[in-house]
Design a protein around this motif. Structure first.
Motif: not given
Length: 610
Positions: A106, A115, A129, A139
């Protein structure tokens, strides 16, 4: 709990035939897996506001799906979300398992984000996250396929040349944006499978754009492969279809017919025109005749069927039942006092089925013999169900726990109750000759819908949730026996006997024998087994008596599911030797009301279905 999603096994186990006559072939319902049904509000005009080809504008949410079969079946997912004011630290894959969501990465406007995937309290996969994102978020992750059988309408299937996946297991969303109306762009990249076609609940095409609530993506279906497609535009609305694999019928006229059905339902319930866009997704796979499933999805219907399945009454009724659900079970819902949604399945599944049959009959899409046979299928379910004597509370409790036979019994009971009540309303209206008196169950439903709409401000969503007592009170205005009929059939589960003239002049009522279709082993789990090993052979069932054993490797199966009079023919491998197994799939027998065609009366004189 979602309103519906029934598997066809619900009826395959039970539907029999009237002694010597295959009636059950017209008695299928859509599929029933609770997790795969969009919750109320994700399948109507509010959730799928607009669908059209992608435009050159920056979306609020963009999602890319890239399925690949090598080195192992998986789907790569990338999501870009521009919702800077929302809490985006936790993303949920509703039906994903943490061990199957991998390679998570991410970033946001400040750079890379850590993440990790963790298990939610209910076992779903949460992507967490490392800090609260700032600005737009990107993402990416992979979802491993292969943990669901080919028959699972909400599973993830990735083969060398095709892909079908459901949003429940693919799409990660933060709770903060699920219900915000956003511009959404969906891209399906099928190049790793060396195919070019793609489609989804948003319509046919590799890239689609819509304005909707992201929650609808959780209940969307995505497909890729060598597929065909078609679209139909009219003042009533926009209908699209896509089909993957060979079918025994041309899907194009079938999709046009489905568009006609949807228009008819919209006219019946005085819906706004144009109707919300709708997509029909057909996928052909190895299935016996009669073993199909229809699954409601967000703004669409998914149909899984065998290559030899004909376009006839069973499929028409099953899909029509799904198309009526935005109104029956959607806009108008029965809320059980106990909070157990299954206690209202008599309405959302049974009454919806009754209305579907009535409309198809009036459109000429079911012949009188076909709607008689469909009704006989419902009578067969009740005659042969081991749960037929249970009241609604006990039967609903079984169905809520996943008992497919109980769910089939609930749906059949609801459909027959609706036929009985509708017949009584029409008979009373004819006798009273009162102008303006509602003379059908559809008229009563419309009156309830119109009353609910009159209380809604412009631009707001219409949804009326009423109690069973409110339903009875509404019917009692035109049928003084409405409460008694409801208590007898729905609440207590007493046998349903339709009036002798319920099917009009073309059919005579009598009593006869019904035979349940029973393959004697768990066909779905066998088909889902990676090694095709036979599962669930019942010691006292017809398959066991013919010599079938658990652990046999199923090589081929020929049958007509739902018809107890046509033998099941299996070829299995046992200890390296091929063995042929053949038997009559006859299960529980029961007696019930039957209907015989009166000679010499043409179809034109038969009237409408009961």
């Amino acid at each position: 709990m979602p309103i519906l999603d029934e598997t066809n096994r619900v009826r395959r186990v039970l539907y029999g035939s009237l002694a010597g006559l295959a009636l059950a072939a017209c008695a299928h319902t859509p599929a029933a897996t609770a997790v795969s049904t969009p919750p109320a509000g994700t399948s109507g005009s509010v959730e799928k506001v607009e669908t059209k080809q992608a435009q050159s504008r920056d979306p609020g949410l963009a999602i890319l799906l890239r399925p690949s079969a090598q080195p192992s079946p998986r789907v790569h997912v990338e999501i870009d979300l521009d919702a800077s004011d929302a809490e985006l630290a936790t993303w949920r894959v509703q039906r994903g398992s943490p061990e199957r969501v991998t390679n998570v990465a991410a970033r946001d406007g400040k750079g890379e984000l850590t993440a990790r995937v963790v298990a939610a309290a209910d076992g779903a996969a949460n992507i967490v996250l490392g800090r609260r994102p700032e600005g737009a978020v990107h993402l990416g992750y992979d979802v491993l396929a292969g943990d669901a059988g080919a028959d699972d309408p909400v599973g993830i299937l990735v083969l060398e040349d095709r892909f079908r996946g459901a949003g429940e297991g693919l799409v990660a969303l933060p709770a903060a944006v699920e219900d915000a109306v956003l511009n959404i762009t969906l891209t399906i990249d099928p190049e790793p499978l060396r195919v070019r076609g793609a489609a989804s609940s948003l319509g046919a095409g590799r890239v689609r754009s819509t304005k909707a609530r992201p929650r609808a993506l959780r209940y969307a279906t995505f497909m890729a492969g060598s597929l065909g497609s078609g679209a139909f535009d009219g003042i009533e609305g926009h209908d699209e279809g896509a089909w993957l694999g060979y079918t025994a019928f041309d899907p194009r006229p079938a999709i046009a017919e489905l568009a006609q059905m949807r228009t008819a339902f919209g006219e019946l319930f005085k819906a706004d025109v144009p109707l919300a866009p709708w997509t029909y997704l057909f996928m052909s796979q190895a299935r016996p005749i009669g073993s199909f499933s229809t699954t409601p999805r967000a703004g669409s219907t998914l149909v899984l069927l065998g290559p030899d399945e004909a376009w006839g009454a069973p499929l028409r009724v099953a899909i029509a039942q799904q198309l009526v659900r935005p109104w029956i079970g959607g806009e108008l819902r029965i809320a059980p006092e106990s909070g157990d949604d299954a206690q209202a399945w008599w309405f959302s599944e049974g009454v919806a089925r009754h209305v579907a049959i009535r409309v198809l009959g009036r459109l000429g899409l079911l012949t009188p013999n076909q709607w008689r046979d469909t009704l006989a299928g419902e009578l067969s379910v009740l005659a042969t169900s081991p749960h037929r004597a249970l009241g609604n509370t006990e039967l609903s409790a079984l169905a809520q726990k996943g008992n497919a036979v109980a769910r089939a019994t609930l749906a059949a009971r609801g459909a027959l109750y609706a036929a009985r009540e509708g017949t009584a309303l029409r008979a009373r209206a004819r006798r009273a000759k009162q102008e303006g008196q509602r003379d059908s169950l559809e008229g009563e439903i419309l009156a309830l819908l119109l009353a609910a709409r009159s209380k809604v401000q412009p631009g707001q969503q219409t949804r009326s949730t009423i109690t069973a007592q409110a339903w009875i009170d509404a019917l009692s205005k035109d049928d003084p026996d409405a409460a008694k009929t409801f208590d007898s059939i729905v609440v207590r589960g007493e046998p349903v006997i339709l009036p002798a003239d319920a099917l009009g002049p073309c059919f005579r009522a009598s009593n006869g024998n019904y035979m349940a279709y029973d393959p004697g082993f768990d066909v779905e789990k066998t088909r889902a087994d990676r090694e095709s090993k036979v599962v669930g052979v019942r010691p006292d069932g017809p398959a066991a008596k013919a010599g079938l054993r658990d652990g046999d490797v199923l090589e081929s199966m020929k049958s007509r599911e739902g018809n107890a009079d046509i033998p099941v023919k299996l070829v299995v491998t046992r200890a390296g030797t091929k063995v042929n197994v053949s038997y009559a799939p006859r299960g529980i027998q029961g007696r019930g009301q039957t209907w015989t065609r009166t000679p010499g009366i043409s179809d034109e004189r038969c009237g409408d279905p009961p």
